[in-house]
Scaffold this motif. Structure first.
Motif, PDB file in Angstrom:
ATOM      1  N   ASP A 162       0.821  -1.207   0.000  1.00 41.77           N
ATOM      2  CA  ASP A 162       0.000   0.000   0.000  1.00 41.77           C
ATOM      3  C   ASP A 162       0.856   1.258   0.000  1.00 41.77           C
ATOM      4  O   ASP A 162       0.547   2.234  -0.700  1.00 41.77           O
TER       5      ASP A 162
ATOM      6  N   ARG B  21      -4.068   2.665  -4.473  1.00 38.12           N
ATOM      7  CA  ARG B  21      -3.888   2.423  -3.049  1.00 38.12           C
ATOM      8  C   ARG B  21      -4.847   1.326  -2.589  1.00 38.12           C
ATOM      9  O   ARG B  21      -5.929   1.137  -3.141  1.00 38.12           O
ATOM     10  N   LEU B  22      -4.459   0.613  -1.533  1.00 36.80           N
ATOM     11  CA  LEU B  22      -5.278  -0.467  -1.000  1.00 36.80           C
ATOM     12  C   LEU B  22      -6.152  -0.020   0.165  1.00 36.80           C
ATOM     13  O   LEU B  22      -7.139  -0.679   0.489  1.00 36.80           O
ATOM     14  N   SER B  23      -5.807   1.107   0.797  1.00 34.10           N
ATOM     15  CA  SER B  23      -6.498   1.501   2.023  1.00 34.10           C
ATOM     16  C   SER B  23      -7.310   2.779   1.887  1.00 34.10           C
ATOM     17  O   SER B  23      -8.144   3.060   2.752  1.00 34.10           O
TER      18      SER B  23
END
Length: 466
Positions: free
Chosen positions: A229, A262-264
């Motif tokens: 991330d 992004r992962l979050s």
């Protein structure tokens, strides 16, 4: 005097010294030196030494005489160019070896006809760990600059990487203060920019002039610095111009955008914000090379957009012939797979919110080979569906001849919602025009929407084509 045994070559030194400096050499070339000694009137047979010199990695040629030469970094080369009034020449900046930049390489406005930057051998890198808001390459009012990542500007293989290795508010390439008519092509461009108003490539503001306009980004690989991330970016390309100095008529074509979301937190591939009208975004591929798991560590929605035009001052663009999905260019390979459990997740390949301005055209795009797997969703509003192929919000648009899924078979797009507590969930939509009462100039025709598997474990789910 000179030895009579010297039959060919050039005399670079004659005298009684013990060392000599030879200038004007180039990388990747073998040079042979023959050394003769004399005792009285007698000459030795000579000793020959051959070697390939190790020179500084950046060369400036065809510039002002005080700027030509070799430099340790691209910044040093740009500083030397900025220091002189350049002739109206085709200046070349040749990258012979990789560099580590310790500060931004800033190129100011100049009077060259073109300034070309290119590698002379394969797999070279211009990189740095530049924190704050620093860029690896900053075109500060510079025009007619070409960054061409091909070896000696030939072929089709990207052989130059421009990378900002820091994770923070920093980009790889930035245009500002009316940087115009530039081209970035055939390069690998990487950064992990966590800023919401900048990107891996940023089109910034201008204090005067025409804005950062008529630039071309083509045939590049644009990605994060890692799959983690903190190795990804909130935006791959971001633009926000200045009223009166618009970032207009920029061309983004035939690039590969991958492994950058992004992962979050919410993120975008191309985010065209304020004062950035009349772009062409065409022939690009958007994909992930492996399955990803998303989360959201705040109470807000986790939203992933590929092409996002979001300002009333940014209408009139053309979004055409792009490929969204898969694990390789043109939606190839396995499915673009997203799993996870954010409380609200929204995946929109194309989203336009430009208001009652010039018409934005969305045509001939292909959105397929996507799997949103076991998403835990609780959203209830129409504008936060789990999947919306093309979304127009209060915009003047022509949406024509796009393909969302396939016209045959099953599972070209799979949206699987594992759980949800809302009494009325909106899960999928092919094409939407929100709100439905908007009375602008809207044409939606000849699109293909099909082969979409919509799966949810609650009876409250809603699925729409239009």
């Amino acid at each position: 005097s000179v030895s009579p045994l010297l039959s060919s070559g050039y005399v670079v030194y004659s005298g009684t010294g013990t060392s000599v400096t030879v200038s004007g050499l180039t990388n990747d070339s073998t040079y042979c030196f023959k050394i003769f000694t004399r005792f009285g009137s007698y000459w030795s047979d000579g000793v020959q030494v051959c070697d390939i010199p190790s020179l500084l990695p950046v060369e400036v040629a065809n510039a002002h005489v005080n700027s030509n030469g070799f430099y340790l970094t691209l910044k040093d080369a740009f500083d030397a160019i900025n220091a002189e009034t350049q002739p109206a020449n085709a200046i070349e900046v040749r990258i012979h070896g990789s560099t580590t930049e310790t500060a931004s390489a800033i190129l100011n406005e100049g009077t060259w006809t073109t300034l070309s930057i290119y590698p002379t051998s394969a797999d070279l890198t211009i990189s740095g760990d530049l924190s704050g808001t620093a860029s690896i390459v900053l075109l500060d009012g510079a025009d007619n600059v070409i960054i061409d990542g091909r070896v000696n500007q030939t072929g089709t293989t990207p052989s130059l990487t421009i990378q900002n290795t820091v994770s923070g508010f920093a980009d790889a390439i930035r245009f500002q203060n009316a940087a115009e008519n530039n081209a970035i092509k055939y390069s690998n461009i990487k950064a992990a920019n966590t800023g919401t108003t900048s990107g891996i490539i940023t089109f910034s503001t201008s204090t005067s002039g025409n804005g950062n306009s008529n630039n071309t980004i083509e045939y590049n690989n644009i990605s994060g610095t890692s799959n983690a991330d903190n190795g990804r970016s909130n935006n791959a390309i971001y633009s926000a111009g200045t009223a009166g100095s618009l970032n207009s008529n920029n061309l983004i074509r035939n690039n590969n955008f991958f492994n950058h979301h992004r992962l979050s937190v919410s993120s975008n591939a191309i985010h065209v914000a304020a004062n950035s009208p009349n772009w062409i975004i065409s022939g690009n591929s958007f994909y992930e090379t492996a399955a990803i798991t998303v989360t959201n560590n705040t109470a807000t929605n986790k939203r992933d957009y590929m092409i996002f035009i979001n300002a009333n001052t940014s209408g009139g663009s053309i979004i055409s012939s792009n490929f969204i999905g898969g694990r390789g260019p043109e939606c190839s390979g396995l499915a673009y797979t997203v799993a996870g459990s954010p409380s609200q997740y929204n995946f929109r390949p194309i989203y336009v919110n430009t208001g009652n301005t010039a018409i934005t055209t969305i045509e001939n795009n292909i959105i397929r080979n996507i799997s949103l797997s076991n998403i835990n969703s609780t959203q209830t509003g129409e504008n936060i569906r789990v999947f919306t192929g093309i979304d127009s919000y209060r915009s003047n648009v022509n949406i024509n001849k796009n393909q969302i899924g396939s016209n045959s078979g099953n599972s070209s797009i799979v949206v699987s919602v594992a759980a949800g507590t809302a009494s009325h969930q909106y899960i999928t939509a092919g094409i939407t025009n929100d709100p439905p009462f908007y009375q602008g100039q809207i044409t939606i025709s000849n699109n293909i929407i099909g082969s979409i598997d919509a799966i949810n474990t609650t009876t409250n789910g809603r699925h729409d084509f239009y």
